[in-house]
Design a protein around this motif. Structure first.
Motif, PDB file in Angstrom:
ATOM      1  N   ASP A 104      -8.694   9.461   2.564  1.00 52.39           N
ATOM      2  CA  ASP A 104      -8.713   9.843   3.980  1.00 52.39           C
ATOM      3  C   ASP A 104     -10.043  10.489   4.345  1.00 52.39           C
ATOM      4  OD1 ASP A 104      -6.124   8.954   3.930  1.00 52.39           O
ATOM      5  OD2 ASP A 104      -5.242  10.776   4.802  1.00 52.39           O
ATOM      6  N   PRO A 138       0.822  -1.213   0.000  1.00 58.71           N
ATOM      7  CA  PRO A 138       0.000   0.000   0.000  1.00 58.71           C
ATOM      8  C   PRO A 138       0.854   1.259   0.000  1.00 58.71           C
ATOM      9  CG  PRO A 138      -0.937  -1.617   1.475  1.00 58.71           C
ATOM     10  CD  PRO A 138       0.390  -2.174   1.039  1.00 58.71           C
ATOM     11  N   THR A 144      -8.283   4.184  -1.163  1.00 55.60           N
ATOM     12  CA  THR A 144      -8.957   4.516   0.089  1.00 55.60           C
ATOM     13  C   THR A 144      -8.655   5.974   0.409  1.00 55.60           C
ATOM     14  OG1 THR A 144      -8.740   2.244   0.914  1.00 55.60           O
ATOM     15  CG2 THR A 144      -9.227   3.959   2.523  1.00 55.60           C
ATOM     16  N   ASP A 169      -5.541  13.394   0.124  1.00 60.11           N
ATOM     17  CA  ASP A 169      -4.727  12.322   0.697  1.00 60.11           C
ATOM     18  C   ASP A 169      -5.439  10.983   0.585  1.00 60.11           C
ATOM     19  OD1 ASP A 169      -2.682  14.064   1.438  1.00 60.11           O
ATOM     20  OD2 ASP A 169      -3.617  14.513   3.367  1.00 60.11           O
ATOM     21  N   ALA A 170      -4.660   9.949   0.286  1.00 55.09           N
ATOM     22  CA  ALA A 170      -5.246   8.619   0.098  1.00 55.09           C
ATOM     23  C   ALA A 170      -4.175   7.553   0.253  1.00 55.09           C
ATOM     24  CB  ALA A 170      -5.882   8.509  -1.283  1.00 55.09           C
ATOM     25  N   THR A 171      -4.647   6.319   0.362  1.00 52.78           N
ATOM     26  CA  THR A 171      -3.778   5.143   0.308  1.00 52.78           C
ATOM     27  C   THR A 171      -4.238   4.309  -0.876  1.00 52.78           C
ATOM     28  OG1 THR A 171      -3.460   5.122   2.708  1.00 52.78           O
ATOM     29  CG2 THR A 171      -2.986   3.075   1.509  1.00 52.78           C
ATOM     30  N   ARG A 230       1.055   5.515   0.262  1.00 59.83           N
ATOM     31  CA  ARG A 230       0.463   6.785   0.642  1.00 59.83           C
ATOM     32  C   ARG A 230       0.787   7.821  -0.430  1.00 59.83           C
ATOM     33  NH1 ARG A 230      -3.506   7.906   3.673  1.00 59.83           N
ATOM     34  NH2 ARG A 230      -2.590   9.873   4.384  1.00 59.83           N
ATOM     35  N   CYS A 231      -0.226   8.561  -0.869  1.00 61.35           N
ATOM     36  CA  CYS A 231      -0.028   9.566  -1.910  1.00 61.35           C
ATOM     37  C   CYS A 231      -1.202  10.529  -1.883  1.00 61.35           C
ATOM     38  CB  CYS A 231       0.102   8.897  -3.281  1.00 61.35           C
ATOM     39  SG  CYS A 231      -1.368   7.960  -3.799  1.00 61.35           S
ATOM     40  N   GLN A 232      -1.263  11.397  -2.875  1.00 61.97           N
ATOM     41  CA  GLN A 232      -2.424  12.249  -3.070  1.00 61.97           C
ATOM     42  C   GLN A 232      -3.052  11.841  -4.404  1.00 61.97           C
ATOM     43  OE1 GLN A 232       0.811  14.204  -2.824  1.00 61.97           O
ATOM     44  NE2 GLN A 232       0.630  13.443  -0.734  1.00 61.97           N
ATOM     45  N   ASP A 235       2.832  12.447  -5.840  1.00 63.87           N
ATOM     46  CA  ASP A 235       3.687  12.575  -4.667  1.00 63.87           C
ATOM     47  C   ASP A 235       4.190  14.008  -4.702  1.00 63.87           C
ATOM     48  OD1 ASP A 235       5.458  12.475  -2.589  1.00 63.87           O
ATOM     49  OD2 ASP A 235       6.880  11.096  -3.544  1.00 63.87           O
TER      50      ASP A 235
END
Length: 367
Positions: free
Chosen positions: A329, A297, A327, A312-314, A299-301, A344
């Motif tokens: 936030d 997974p 997913t 923001d999302a995963t 993390r990024c935008q 990123d």
């Protein structure tokens, strides 16, 4: 270098050609003819049409560079306009600019660049190509208001290596027009293209109805629990998050209603209160990675629409199915057919096309 410049006939691509000539490159111009000349020349606000081809040729003549016109009408009709109508007929919302960049522009022009022995392909897009440690990277433009990196997310890593975006560091459009005036280009004050280029009058439903009549067939507007609140004159007129055009189905008691989904086989538009149409979960297919695909997974935008800010999302990549699971936030509106582009910071990591949850077309997902 010998550089192929995609010349649409507008001020941006014309300035790109002029800048590269001024820098000493051997420049070759190419314009895509996407419409019939007779019909297109009367269209206002369209790109790659009759008058634009003449404008591109005039700029090339002034700069003293070779200029080619490529007939891509049939390809454009099939891969961009046809996909546009098909997407609406599925109950989704298309984003034709990405399809156009993905097909007739970068794919076909990259092939022409190779045929002509060009070392680079330059366009008037507002984005930045950065030479990173592991190769070329795609970044957002300096002018956030004009940034077009979202529309370039389907560009492959090979194409990005070839690509150049000379306008990416421009502070604003006024600076570009000032350069056009300095170069003495007649297009310096030419208006920007408006709306969807092949639907310059904004009546896309007429086009969709001609190609996919079923998309303009009448149907019901109902709540998710099946209560019919009204009728509509075609699913092609609706997209997730839309609040207008619902008529008697605009309200359920005190609740203002919005389009929550489109059931294409049943020709039914589903409506719900604003809070009920937002979600933290989404799925994307046809994913193009501009970095090595992550095996965990990430993390990024992400941007789910062209005109929204990254959120923001995963994201989790499933290489076996070719699906990206997103997913958020915070809840957002997920409109199937639109693009999900991952960032990123300013760097574009990749992107794909949003699909309805639980109804992913495996054939398209693997495309």
């Amino acid at each position: 270098m010998r550089v192929l410049v995609a010349m649409s006939g507008g001020v941006d691509s014309s300035v790109v050609a002029a800048l590269l000539v001024e820098q000493g490159h051997e420049v070759v111009g190419a314009t895509l003819q996407l419409y019939d000349h007779g019909a297109a020349i009367r269209k206002k606000g369209a790109c790659c049409a009759g008058q634009d081809i003449h404008d591109a040729r005039d700029v090339a003549d002034r700069l003293g560079i070779a200029h080619y016109v490529l007939d891509r009408e049939q390809v454009f009709r099939r891969e961009v306009i046809g996909d546009f109508a098909d997407t609406y007929a599925r109950g989704e919302t298309p984003i034709p600019c990405i399809r156009c960049n993905q097909t007739v522009k970068f794919r076909d022009l990259a092939a022409l660049a190779a045929d002509l022995g060009c070392e680079a392909l330059a366009t008037g897009h507002y984005a930045r190509r950065v030479d990173g440690v592991h190769g070329a990277e795609l970044h957002r433009a300096a002018d956030a208001a004009r940034d077009q990196s979202y529309f370039l997310a389907a560009t492959t890593r090979t194409q990005l290596t070839l690509a150049r975006f000379p306008l990416g560091d421009m502070p604003d459009k006024a600076s570009v027009r000032a350069l056009a005036a300095r170069f003495g280009l007649a297009v310096a004050d030419k208006p920007d293209s408006q709306d969807i280029c092949f639907v310059p009058e904004g009546r896309y439903d007429t086009l969709v109805g001609r190609l996919r009549p079923e998309a303009l067939a009448a149907g019901e507007i109902a709540t998710s629990d099946g209560r019919v609140l009204g009728t509509h004159e075609g699913i092609a007129r609706y997209t997730v998050g839309q609040g207008r055009g619902l008529g008697t189905a605009s309200w359920d008691g005190a609740d203002k209603l919005f389009v929550a989904g489109v059931d294409a086989p049943a020709r039914r538009v589903i409506v719900a209160p604003r809070g009920a149409i937002e979600s933290t979960q989404a799925i994307a297919a046809e994913v193009n990675w501009l970095v090595d695909a992550p095996d965990a997974p990430l993390r990024c935008q992400v941007k789910l629409r062209a005109r929204e800010a990254p959120r923001d999302a995963t994201v989790a990549w499933d290489a076996a199915t070719g699906l990206l699971r997103i997913t958020l936030d915070a809840p957002g509106i997920v409109a199937p057919g639109q693009a999900c582009v991952m960032y990123d910071g300013d760097r574009v990591l990749g992107g794909g096309f949003l699909r309805a949850r639980g109804s992913v077309d495996s054939a398209r997902a693997a495309a």
